[in-house]
Design an enzyme around this catalytic site. Sequence first.
Site, PDB file in Angstrom:
ATOM      1  CE  LYS A  39      44.208  38.217  37.326  1.00  0.00           C
ATOM      2  NZ  LYS A  39      43.414  39.372  36.953  1.00  0.00           N
ATOM      3  NE  ARG A  69      36.648  40.903  31.936  1.00  0.00           N
ATOM      4  CZ  ARG A  69      37.705  41.373  31.270  1.00  0.00           C
ATOM      5  NH1 ARG A  69      37.565  42.315  30.351  1.00  0.00           N
ATOM      6  NH2 ARG A  69      38.897  40.900  31.518  1.00  0.00           N
ATOM      7  NE  ARG A 101      43.273  42.656  28.333  1.00  0.00           N
ATOM      8  CZ  ARG A 101      43.020  41.989  29.449  1.00  0.00           C
ATOM      9  NH1 ARG A 101      44.005  41.711  30.303  1.00  0.00           N
ATOM     10  NH2 ARG A 101      41.803  41.638  29.758  1.00  0.00           N
ATOM     11  NE  ARG A 159      40.119  38.996  27.593  1.00  0.00           N
ATOM     12  CZ  ARG A 159      40.433  38.654  28.837  1.00  0.00           C
ATOM     13  NH1 ARG A 159      41.697  38.455  29.153  1.00  0.00           N
ATOM     14  NH2 ARG A 159      39.517  38.528  29.759  1.00  0.00           N
ATOM     15  NE  ARG A 199      37.685  36.154  37.563  1.00  0.00           N
ATOM     16  CZ  ARG A 199      38.587  36.032  36.583  1.00  0.00           C
ATOM     17  NH1 ARG A 199      39.296  34.946  36.453  1.00  0.00           N
ATOM     18  NH2 ARG A 199      38.779  37.030  35.732  1.00  0.00           N
TER      19      ARG A 199
END
Length: 220
Positions: A21, A171, A133, A160, A96
């Site tokens: 995204k 998540r 990532r 992260r 969300r």
Amino acid sequence: MSVETNDVVRLVMLGPPGAGKGTQAERFARARGVPRVSTGDILREAVQAGTEMGRAAREVMDAGGLVGDEIMIGIVTERLGRPDTRAGFVLEGFPRTVAQAKALDGILDDTAPLVVVDIEVAEDVLVKRLQIRRICSACGWTAPPGTSVCAKCGGPLVQRRDDNEAIVRERLSVYARSTQAILDFYQRRDTFRSVDGDQTEEGVAADLAAAVASVLGGFR
Ligand code: AMP
């Protein structure tokens, strides 16, 4: 100069963490000359700056949970009230929850449609993507795989804080639990599209642009 309604692109990008995204939102926003509004980025900036909101959000974010609707709706109301969003925006990470989705409808006037695009990616692909990532520890930029330093500011890349496996699974499960209600909320609208996110960045970008064009074409 007045802004032609048909040129206004108001885009909401839905999709699980790791669907791409952020990358797609940034690309699309740059191509259209509109701001990208990422609620995750706004929260991470607040955490880094040590503001009251950042301190309140930090624990929830570190646990992979959702920050409260009231805070999130306040952030987005303020951001979409700024003049740079008049020609449109790309909103990412919000809504969300259904309460956030309803609030968004209330924030926007009806001079342009709200295009909603869902980027779909299977869970096992997401877990792998999130584990590799890396983001820049200085500016927060998300680096493509294989990069060793930040291409924007030269800063060092780090994982992260919420991309470790246990938090990633939390998540994704939070996303899975809340997403169906949001999809139900938007899916029946003729401004909703979904795009296959398990392709190259270029492939997703092309499908995203086509999806948005197919919605806006109907409004001309
Ligand atoms: P993201 O960068 O979009 O994955 O967001 C990172 C974290 O920020 C999420 O795991 C949530 O804790 C929080 N967050 C971002 N956007 C929202 C939102 N719209 N509602 C609630 N929490 C959010």
